[in-house]
Design a protein around this motif. Structure first.
Motif, PDB file in Angstrom:
ATOM      1  N   ARG A   1     -21.420  35.844 104.381  1.00 43.02           N
ATOM      2  CA  ARG A   1     -20.032  36.084 103.993  1.00 43.02           C
ATOM      3  C   ARG A   1     -19.221  34.778 103.978  1.00 43.02           C
ATOM      4  NH1 ARG A   1     -17.750  39.208 109.403  1.00 43.02           N
ATOM      5  NH2 ARG A   1     -18.095  37.473 110.847  1.00 43.02           N
ATOM      6  N   THR A   2     -18.008  34.865 103.434  1.00 38.52           N
ATOM      7  CA  THR A   2     -17.171  33.680 103.270  1.00 38.52           C
ATOM      8  C   THR A   2     -16.917  32.973 104.598  1.00 38.52           C
ATOM      9  OG1 THR A   2     -16.086  34.756 101.399  1.00 38.52           O
ATOM     10  CG2 THR A   2     -14.985  32.831 102.350  1.00 38.52           C
ATOM     11  N   GLU A   3     -16.714  33.765 105.657  1.00 37.94           N
ATOM     12  CA  GLU A   3     -16.503  33.179 106.988  1.00 37.94           C
ATOM     13  C   GLU A   3     -17.789  33.184 107.802  1.00 37.94           C
ATOM     14  OE1 GLU A   3     -14.924  35.947 105.998  1.00 37.94           O
ATOM     15  OE2 GLU A   3     -12.993  35.165 105.305  1.00 37.94           O
ATOM     16  N   GLY A   4     -18.937  33.287 107.111  1.00 33.69           N
ATOM     17  CA  GLY A   4     -20.225  33.396 107.788  1.00 33.69           C
ATOM     18  C   GLY A   4     -20.762  32.072 108.293  1.00 33.69           C
ATOM     19  N   TYR A   5     -21.963  32.138 108.844  1.00 32.50           N
ATOM     20  CA  TYR A   5     -22.529  30.964 109.510  1.00 32.50           C
ATOM     21  C   TYR A   5     -22.875  29.846 108.523  1.00 32.50           C
ATOM     22  CZ  TYR A   5     -22.845  34.105 113.497  1.00 32.50           C
ATOM     23  OH  TYR A   5     -22.539  34.968 114.509  1.00 32.50           O
ATOM     24  N   ILE A   6     -23.316  30.208 107.311  1.00 33.62           N
ATOM     25  CA  ILE A   6     -23.656  29.162 106.337  1.00 33.62           C
ATOM     26  C   ILE A   6     -22.406  28.403 105.913  1.00 33.62           C
ATOM     27  CG2 ILE A   6     -24.469  28.754 103.989  1.00 33.62           C
ATOM     28  CD1 ILE A   6     -26.513  30.920 104.361  1.00 33.62           C
ATOM     29  N   ASN A   7     -21.367  29.123 105.508  1.00 38.87           N
ATOM     30  CA  ASN A   7     -20.130  28.455 105.098  1.00 38.87           C
ATOM     31  C   ASN A   7     -19.466  27.726 106.262  1.00 38.87           C
ATOM     32  OD1 ASN A   7     -19.700  28.849 102.244  1.00 38.87           O
ATOM     33  ND2 ASN A   7     -19.509  31.029 102.672  1.00 38.87           N
ATOM     34  N   MET A   8     -19.595  28.293 107.461  1.00 39.97           N
ATOM     35  CA  MET A   8     -19.017  27.623 108.633  1.00 39.97           C
ATOM     36  C   MET A   8     -19.713  26.283 108.879  1.00 39.97           C
ATOM     37  SD  MET A   8     -18.728  29.139 112.505  1.00 39.97           S
ATOM     38  CE  MET A   8     -18.139  30.703 111.854  1.00 39.97           C
ATOM     39  N   SER A   9     -21.045  26.278 108.774  1.00 41.32           N
ATOM     40  CA  SER A   9     -21.796  25.034 108.987  1.00 41.32           C
ATOM     41  C   SER A   9     -21.494  24.016 107.894  1.00 41.32           C
ATOM     42  CB  SER A   9     -23.299  25.332 109.013  1.00 41.32           C
ATOM     43  OG  SER A   9     -23.608  26.249 110.044  1.00 41.32           O
ATOM     44  N   LEU A  10     -21.438  24.492 106.633  1.00 41.63           N
ATOM     45  CA  LEU A  10     -21.103  23.580 105.536  1.00 41.63           C
ATOM     46  C   LEU A  10     -19.692  23.022 105.688  1.00 41.63           C
ATOM     47  CD1 LEU A  10     -22.651  25.498 102.508  1.00 41.63           C
ATOM     48  CD2 LEU A  10     -23.536  23.440 103.614  1.00 41.63           C
ATOM     49  N   GLY A  11     -18.772  23.846 106.186  1.00 41.88           N
ATOM     50  CA  GLY A  11     -17.399  23.375 106.419  1.00 41.88           C
ATOM     51  C   GLY A  11     -17.348  22.284 107.469  1.00 41.88           C
ATOM     52  N   TRP A  12     -18.114  22.448 108.546  1.00 41.00           N
ATOM     53  CA  TRP A  12     -18.160  21.407 109.573  1.00 41.00           C
ATOM     54  C   TRP A  12     -18.711  20.103 108.999  1.00 41.00           C
ATOM     55  CZ3 TRP A  12     -20.629  25.035 113.789  1.00 41.00           C
ATOM     56  CH2 TRP A  12     -19.613  25.807 114.355  1.00 41.00           C
ATOM     57  N   LEU A  13     -19.784  20.209 108.201  1.00 43.62           N
ATOM     58  CA  LEU A  13     -20.360  19.004 107.604  1.00 43.62           C
ATOM     59  C   LEU A  13     -19.375  18.356 106.633  1.00 43.62           C
ATOM     60  CD1 LEU A  13     -24.011  20.249 106.890  1.00 43.62           C
ATOM     61  CD2 LEU A  13     -23.272  18.648 108.671  1.00 43.62           C
ATOM     62  N   TRP A  14     -18.669  19.186 105.871  1.00 41.51           N
ATOM     63  CA  TRP A  14     -17.691  18.668 104.900  1.00 41.51           C
ATOM     64  C   TRP A  14     -16.561  17.919 105.609  1.00 41.51           C
ATOM     65  CZ3 TRP A  14     -17.801  19.072  99.553  1.00 41.51           C
ATOM     66  CH2 TRP A  14     -16.619  18.701  98.884  1.00 41.51           C
ATOM     67  N   HIS A  15     -16.012  18.534 106.657  1.00 41.28           N
ATOM     68  CA  HIS A  15     -14.916  17.887 107.385  1.00 41.28           C
ATOM     69  C   HIS A  15     -15.407  16.663 108.148  1.00 41.28           C
ATOM     70  CE1 HIS A  15     -12.066  20.898 106.231  1.00 41.28           C
ATOM     71  NE2 HIS A  15     -12.726  21.890 106.828  1.00 41.28           N
ATOM     72  N   GLY A  16     -16.670  16.748 108.615  1.00 40.16           N
ATOM     73  CA  GLY A  16     -17.230  15.570 109.278  1.00 40.16           C
ATOM     74  C   GLY A  16     -17.357  14.412 108.314  1.00 40.16           C
ATOM     75  N   GLY A  17     -17.784  14.704 107.047  1.00 42.12           N
ATOM     76  CA  GLY A  17     -17.853  13.653 106.035  1.00 42.12           C
ATOM     77  C   GLY A  17     -16.480  13.104 105.697  1.00 42.12           C
ATOM     78  N   GLY A  18     -15.454  13.965 105.702  1.00 34.92           N
ATOM     79  CA  GLY A  18     -14.091  13.504 105.452  1.00 34.92           C
ATOM     80  C   GLY A  18     -13.589  12.583 106.532  1.00 34.92           C
TER      81      GLY A  18
END
Length: 301
Positions: A129-146
């Motif tokens: 889901r949108t707030e699921g574990y895959i999107n949550m992990s990708l969000g952390w990686l995205w913000h970490g790259g930022g």
């Protein structure tokens, strides 16, 4: 002491009687009633007239429903192909594992059967889901790259947009592979475990590489297991209802979902019964094809 055939037949009949009675009463009789419904028509909200008409079957092969049948067969075929591609290396690894590791690997393969399908499907929803574990992990990686880009003085990479992983065809196929993979692995393992390993050693000793040995020796000898795995994966995937209903969207519905709507929402039991039996006839065709393939396999000869 010689046992008379009369007594042996009596014992056989006594052992066969209860399960045969159960099969006839709770499977064949209800199936016959549904089959009779497929030749009837609605004459009221709750009344069905058995007229012997083929109109329901004619309607079932109209372009609208034929397209859904073809899509369901395509989804089931793709699911079966993915299960075969993923399951064959897994079955091969289990076959050549040590006896202790083999027991644990087989336990891991059968472990999903200990959990209800509904619970496993909701667990997959929590992952996709949108707030699921895959999107949550990708969000952390995205913000970490930022953050790394900001520390280096580079331009921020913007806000993360969650991936649409649920309520589409991708989610349905992923869910079907997730559910049906053990049905592919177990027959493949059963066939591979019976291989004469001296043939593999002879192939390698005569100069054939590992890949050539795999495709020229292992795969042909494993064809009965492949055919069985394809059959028992394709048929349940073709008639899958829960997975496309929970994971799919409006364009991801399969024929089982259409049948469910005819019985529960449209109250058109004759047409739903006709669709069910068209699906069953397709299943019989798949079984017949598998039987022909088994006769032509090297092991059958």
């Amino acid at each position: 002491m010689e046992v008379s055939w009369t007594k042996a037949k009596a014992v056989f009949a006594a052992a066969l009687g209860p399960p045969l009675f159960w099969l006839v009463l709770f499977f064949l009789v209800p199936l016959g009633i549904v089959w009779a419904y497929s030749f009837g028509r609605n004459v009221g909200l709750t009344e069905i007239s058995f007229t012997g008409t083929f109109a329901n079957y004619a309607r079932a092969i109209e372009p609208l429903y034929l397209k859904i049948f073809i899509k369901s067969a395509w989804v089931a075929g793709l699911t079966t192909g993915l299960c075969l591609v993923v399951g064959f290396p897994v079955a091969l690894a289990i076959t050549f594992a040590s006896e202790k590791a083999k027991a644990w690997l087989l336990l891991l393969i059968m472990l999903p059967f200990w959990t209800n399908l509904l619970i496993r499907t909701y667990a997959l929803i929590a992952v996709l889901r949108t707030e699921g574990y895959i999107n949550m992990s990708l969000g952390w990686l995205w913000h970490g790259g930022g953050m790394v880009a900001a520390l280096l003085g580079l331009k921020p990479i913007g806000d993360f947009q969650p991936l649409e992983l649920l309520h589409n065809n991708f989610a349905v196929i992923l869910g079907l592979v997730y559910v049906h993979l053990p049905f592919m692995v177990l027959p493949l393992y059963s066939a591979l475990d019976r291989l004469d390993r001296s043939l593999l050693e002879a192939s390698l000793d005569l100069g054939a590489g590992q890949m050539r040995t795999l495709f020229r020796i292992v795969v042909p000898l494993a064809l009965p297991g492949i055919a069985s795995g394809v059959l028992i994966t394709f048929i349940p995937a073709l008639g899958a209802y829960l997975t496309p209903d929970l994971l799919g969207g409006p364009d991801s519905q399969m024929i089982a979902n259409v049948i469910e709507r005819q019985f529960k929402r449209a109250n058109d039991w004759p047409f739903g019964a006709a669709l069910s039996f068209v699906l069953m006839y397709l299943t019989f065709i798949a079984i017949a094809i598998q039987a022909l393939m088994s006769r032509k396999s090297p092991e059958a000869r």
